[in-house]
Design an enzyme around this catalytic site. Structure first.
Site, PDB file in Angstrom:
ATOM      1  N   ARG A 143     -10.553  -6.420  10.568  1.00 37.81           N
ATOM      2  CA  ARG A 143     -10.145  -7.263   9.458  1.00 37.81           C
ATOM      3  C   ARG A 143      -9.460  -8.500  10.024  1.00 37.81           C
ATOM      4  O   ARG A 143      -8.862  -8.453  11.093  1.00 37.81           O
ATOM      5  CB  ARG A 143      -9.164  -6.529   8.548  1.00 37.81           C
ATOM      6  CG  ARG A 143      -9.771  -5.428   7.721  1.00 37.81           C
ATOM      7  CD  ARG A 143      -8.776  -4.854   6.732  1.00 37.81           C
ATOM      8  NE  ARG A 143      -7.731  -4.075   7.364  1.00 37.81           N
ATOM      9  CZ  ARG A 143      -6.498  -4.491   7.606  1.00 37.81           C
ATOM     10  NH1 ARG A 143      -6.120  -5.704   7.243  1.00 37.81           N
ATOM     11  NH2 ARG A 143      -5.619  -3.713   8.185  1.00 37.81           N
TER      12      ARG A 143
ATOM     13  N   TYR B 162     -18.402  -7.077   9.620  1.00 38.83           N
ATOM     14  CA  TYR B 162     -17.584  -5.910   9.974  1.00 38.83           C
ATOM     15  C   TYR B 162     -16.998  -5.242   8.720  1.00 38.83           C
ATOM     16  O   TYR B 162     -16.479  -5.932   7.827  1.00 38.83           O
ATOM     17  CB  TYR B 162     -16.437  -6.319  10.927  1.00 38.83           C
ATOM     18  CG  TYR B 162     -15.440  -5.195  11.039  1.00 38.83           C
ATOM     19  CD1 TYR B 162     -15.697  -4.111  11.865  1.00 38.83           C
ATOM     20  CD2 TYR B 162     -14.301  -5.161  10.233  1.00 38.83           C
ATOM     21  CE1 TYR B 162     -14.829  -3.031  11.906  1.00 38.83           C
ATOM     22  CE2 TYR B 162     -13.431  -4.085  10.267  1.00 38.83           C
ATOM     23  CZ  TYR B 162     -13.704  -3.021  11.099  1.00 38.83           C
ATOM     24  OH  TYR B 162     -12.858  -1.958  11.124  1.00 38.83           O
TER      25      TYR B 162
ATOM     26  N   LYS C 124     -10.905  -2.642   0.776  1.00 38.45           N
ATOM     27  CA  LYS C 124      -9.627  -3.361   0.743  1.00 38.45           C
ATOM     28  C   LYS C 124      -9.640  -4.493  -0.293  1.00 38.45           C
ATOM     29  O   LYS C 124      -8.645  -4.730  -0.979  1.00 38.45           O
ATOM     30  CB  LYS C 124      -9.304  -3.930   2.125  1.00 38.45           C
ATOM     31  CG  LYS C 124      -9.267  -2.896   3.239  1.00 38.45           C
ATOM     32  CD  LYS C 124      -8.210  -1.856   3.027  1.00 38.45           C
ATOM     33  CE  LYS C 124      -8.085  -0.945   4.235  1.00 38.45           C
ATOM     34  NZ  LYS C 124      -7.059   0.077   4.055  1.00 38.45           N
TER      35      LYS C 124
ATOM     36  N   HIS D 116      -2.074   1.816  -1.060  1.00 40.35           N
ATOM     37  CA  HIS D 116      -2.653   2.137   0.252  1.00 40.35           C
ATOM     38  C   HIS D 116      -2.150   3.535   0.647  1.00 40.35           C
ATOM     39  O   HIS D 116      -1.313   3.667   1.529  1.00 40.35           O
ATOM     40  CB  HIS D 116      -2.185   1.069   1.249  1.00 40.35           C
ATOM     41  CG  HIS D 116      -2.915   1.070   2.552  1.00 40.35           C
ATOM     42  ND1 HIS D 116      -2.413   0.442   3.671  1.00 40.35           N
ATOM     43  CD2 HIS D 116      -4.105   1.594   2.934  1.00 40.35           C
ATOM     44  CE1 HIS D 116      -3.261   0.586   4.671  1.00 40.35           C
ATOM     45  NE2 HIS D 116      -4.288   1.281   4.260  1.00 40.35           N
TER      46      HIS D 116
ATOM     47  N   SER E  11      -1.478   0.773   8.728  1.00 38.96           N
ATOM     48  CA  SER E  11      -2.671   1.108   9.491  1.00 38.96           C
ATOM     49  C   SER E  11      -2.240   1.673  10.846  1.00 38.96           C
ATOM     50  O   SER E  11      -1.235   1.253  11.418  1.00 38.96           O
ATOM     51  CB  SER E  11      -3.514  -0.150   9.713  1.00 38.96           C
ATOM     52  OG  SER E  11      -3.773  -0.774   8.480  1.00 38.96           O
TER      53      SER E  11
ATOM     54  N   CYS F  45      -1.122   4.700  11.682  1.00 43.44           N
ATOM     55  CA  CYS F  45       0.003   5.655  11.729  1.00 43.44           C
ATOM     56  C   CYS F  45      -0.471   7.070  11.393  1.00 43.44           C
ATOM     57  O   CYS F  45       0.347   7.958  11.168  1.00 43.44           O
ATOM     58  CB  CYS F  45       1.105   5.243  10.764  1.00 43.44           C
ATOM     59  SG  CYS F  45       2.038   3.818  11.318  1.00 43.44           S
TER      60      CYS F  45
ATOM     61  N   ASP G  74      -7.132   6.986   2.240  1.00 42.24           N
ATOM     62  CA  ASP G  74      -6.747   5.577   2.428  1.00 42.24           C
ATOM     63  C   ASP G  74      -6.225   4.904   1.156  1.00 42.24           C
ATOM     64  O   ASP G  74      -5.295   4.116   1.239  1.00 42.24           O
ATOM     65  CB  ASP G  74      -7.961   4.798   2.959  1.00 42.24           C
ATOM     66  CG  ASP G  74      -7.588   3.432   3.534  1.00 42.24           C
ATOM     67  OD1 ASP G  74      -6.529   3.330   4.192  1.00 42.24           O
ATOM     68  OD2 ASP G  74      -8.350   2.464   3.331  1.00 42.24           O
TER      69      ASP G  74
ATOM     70  N   ARG H 265     -15.533   2.738  14.421  1.00 38.20           N
ATOM     71  CA  ARG H 265     -15.374   3.489  13.174  1.00 38.20           C
ATOM     72  C   ARG H 265     -16.502   4.480  12.931  1.00 38.20           C
ATOM     73  O   ARG H 265     -17.609   4.314  13.419  1.00 38.20           O
ATOM     74  CB  ARG H 265     -15.376   2.495  11.994  1.00 38.20           C
ATOM     75  CG  ARG H 265     -14.264   1.466  12.022  1.00 38.20           C
ATOM     76  CD  ARG H 265     -12.996   2.055  11.492  1.00 38.20           C
ATOM     77  NE  ARG H 265     -11.873   1.124  11.558  1.00 38.20           N
ATOM     78  CZ  ARG H 265     -10.861   1.132  10.693  1.00 38.20           C
ATOM     79  NH1 ARG H 265     -10.840   1.981   9.697  1.00 38.20           N
ATOM     80  NH2 ARG H 265      -9.846   0.299  10.842  1.00 38.20           N
TER      81      ARG H 265
HETATM   82  C1  OXD Z   1      -6.767  -0.228   7.512  1.00 36.39           C
HETATM   83  C2  OXD Z   1      -8.002   0.538   7.287  1.00 36.39           C
HETATM   84  O1  OXD Z   1      -6.768  -1.140   8.351  1.00 36.39           O
HETATM   85  O2  OXD Z   1      -7.944   1.498   6.500  1.00 36.39           O
HETATM   86  O3  OXD Z   1      -5.768   0.062   6.863  1.00 36.39           O
HETATM   87  O4  OXD Z   1      -9.048   0.214   7.864  1.00 36.39           O
HETATM   88 MN    MN Z   2      -6.153   1.538   5.372  1.00 36.15          MN
END
Ligand code: OXD
Ligand code: MN
Length: 594
Positions: free
Chosen positions: A70, A199, A208, A228, A250, A252, A279, A376
């Site tokens: 991102r 991407y 998102k 989130h 993100s 964690c 998520d 991913r």
């Molecule tokens: C993030 C994701 O970056 O879920 O939070 O990809």
């Molecule tokens: Mn996320």
């Protein structure tokens, strides 16, 4: 055309006129159509078919090296008024942004096919679900959206023939030019424009862009919340399931917590964890006045490196069929995939993520990565062995506790409960995480990430805090209890003290028992904490003193924290709700008195 809805038809006609594709294909979601697209992508080299015996239905894709994550610096919230985007978002006047991007889209799909993807975020027919339409020139996007959303003509059936309540997403990979890459949300127009990226997070517009940025804005106006957050259900031996949601920045471990495997002591007794989402959560008060959550997604777009049989066997199992892998490494001997942390055996005959064929053992011995750190898997939720039986429940699941957390080496204790909802909103609004060696930049730098929504809140963060306070008001004594956890306290040598992973259930148990009123707590300067002996450490290699240490609140460290929160709060100016300013004052007084 799959719909008679004039609003959809008009908008699609407009984007056709703008992008001038050679062909337009409406995605009905049928296996026949998807198979033809898979074959086409394999023919052109856009996707690689993996070993169909070991990984049936799985495909591989690599993005350009300049397009692997991102891009927050190129992500915009284009509300009409700048102050409505607030200090945490890039802003541009919508008129100006449309004027700047329109020429970039003009004719961008000449020689290409345009795919029109109807999709539902949330179970079809759920009162919490919403419809989007994404137009794209990428088959990769179509195939990922098929996994991540409920895609196809049922989404249009759900929208109906007259409604205008759908999110318009326009994506073109264009030339994948990083200097002209834009990820733009127009919240007041229900519109997303994304260009020059291919991407995931930038182009799977349901995730998102819609389910957090646009939806958070819709939620504020319509009385619900887009967060989130993961959602999990904890089942006790009597078969009762308690649902909690949790927000972490993100990287964690949200996916790991969502799919947690209980430690032996609990498994033996019959405790189970069910995954509803990893998520994103959409939450709305239900008929009984409690807060109900759905996961608007239908799959997991998870980070591959670090996923293994110990850290997350359920995620790994989810990737064994009908999964798309992006930017991981290929094992050329058996045409399967590999990433750092999968096992200790990098393939000798490997292709690393940019396409270099190499001896993977030598490559990694030199300290180089075979898989991109942000590589991913896109895996269907139905593959997950612990997917909740309530996953498709249109009403969602009732949330008993909400959990915040981040990586803090010294500051936050293992767990604490907020004094009440308002204090809980304060805790969420001051959330922070320290950077790790894995990320670029200095190690140990604190980044404030309120409710883990800093990159995803589609409006002014001060108004967002107010919305949280308003929701608490509406929910009254039915509101979930709010907690904070920290799995990442370190000792003087920098080693993690708490074992984490499945053992995090031991902390969740205290949280659930607190909500039921069956666990005790001690009042500290920052909130309610467990008595050390109330965290079950049976079978662990740590003693009660270690737990005491994990729960300690250090005066110096918290004085520093208070000072940092004061700085953090300044950016919200007049929009900082006075209740939160008040909470900060009260915290300061309690810390001073330590
Ligand atoms: C993030 C994701 O970056 O879920 O939070 O990809
Ligand atoms: Mn996320």
């Amino acid at each position: 055309m799959l719909t008679k809805n004039p609003n959809v038809i008009k908008w699609v006609d407009e984007v056709i006129a703008l992008c001038k594709p050679d062909q337009v294909v409406w995605i009905d979601g049928s296996e026949e159509q998807l198979n033809a697209l898979r074959e086409e992508a394999i023919q052109t080299g856009e996707m690689i078919k993996l070993n169909q015996e070991e990984l049936p239905g799985c495909l591989y894709h690599r993005t350009l090296p300049n397009d692997v994550a991102r891009v927050e610096a190129r992500t915009f919230i284009c509300s009409r008024k700048e102050e409505d985007a607030g200090p945490t978002n890039n802003w541009c006047d919508p008129k100006e942004m449309y004027a700047k991007l329109t020429p970039m889209y003009d004719g961008v799909m000449k020689g290409r096919t345009m795919y029109v993807i109807p999709y539902s975020m949330g179970p079809i027919g759920s009162p919490l679900a919403k419809v989007g339409v994404e137009v794209t020139d990428s088959i990769y996007v179509v195939l990922n959206m098929d996994i991540m959303t409920r895609m196809g003509k049922q989404a249009f059936e759900n929208l109906g023939e007259t409604s205008n309540d759908f999110v318009r997403g326009l994506h073109s990979k264009a030339n994948v030019d990083p200097d002209n890459r834009y990820i733009v949300q127009f919240p007041e127009d229900n519109t997303i424009w994304s260009i020059n990226s291919a991407y995931g997070g930038n182009v799977l517009l349901g995730k998102k862009c819609f389910a957090l940025r646009i939806a958070s804005y819709q939620g504020k106006n319509e009385g619900w919340m887009a967060e989130h957050m993961l959602i999990l259900g904890l089942e006790n031996p009597q078969g009762e399931v308690t649902y909690v949601s949790a927000a972490f920045p993100s990287a964690c471990g949200k996916t790991n917590l969502a799919m947690l495997v209980p430690p032996e002591v609990y498994r033996k007794q019959g405790y189970k964890v069910w995954t509803v989402g990893d998520d994103i959560a959409w939450l709305k008060p239900g008929k009984d006045g409690r807060l109900y959550a759905i996961n608007p997604e239908n799959g997991f777009f998870g980070v591959a490196p670090g996923t293994n049989m110990k850290s997350n066997p359920n995620a790994l199992a989810s990737t064994k069929k009908n999964t798309i892998f992006t930017n991981v490494a290929l094992n050329n001997d058996n045409n399967t995939v590999w990433w750092e942390g999968l096992d200790k055996n990098p393939p000798e005959n490997a292709t690393e993520w940019t396409g270099i064929v190499t001896n993977g053992k030598e490559w990694t011995a030199e300290g180089k990565k075979l898989a991109h750190p942000n590589s991913r898997f896109t895996a269907p939720a139905e593959n997950c062995p612990c997917i909740s039986p309530e996953f498709n429940n249109p009403e969602g699941v009732p949330i008993t506790a909400m959990i915040f957390g981040g990586r803090r080496a010294k500051t936050a204790p293992l767990v604490y409960q907020s004094f009440d909802w308002t204090h809980g909103v304060f805790v969420g609004s001051t959330m922070a995480s320290e950077t790790t060696a894995a990320a670029t930049g200095a190690v140990g730098v604190v980044r404030r990430d309120p409710m883990a929504m800093r990159p995803f809140c589609g409006y002014h963060m001060g108004d967002y805090f107010q919305h949280w306070l308003d929701m608490g008001e509406k929910l009254g004594d039915k509101a979930p209890k709010i907690f904070n956890v920290n799995w990442f306290r370190t000792d003087d040598e920098g080693h993690f003290i708490w074992p984490g992973f499945g053992d995090n259930l031991r902390v969740l148990m205290w949280i659930v028992d607190r909500c039921k009123g069956t666990a005790d707590a001690v009042e500290t300067a920052i909130g309610y904490e467990p008595k050390p002996e109330d965290i079950n450490i049976e079978g662990l290699d740590i003693d009660l003193d270690t737990v005491k240490g994990l729960l300690s609140v250090d005066k110096d460290v918290w004085e520093q924290e208070v000072a940092e929160i004061e700085e953090h709060y300044k950016q919200f100016g007049d929009k900082l709700p006075k209740e939160l300013a008040e909470e900060l004052k009260k915290l300061k007084a309690r810390v001073d008195a330590l």
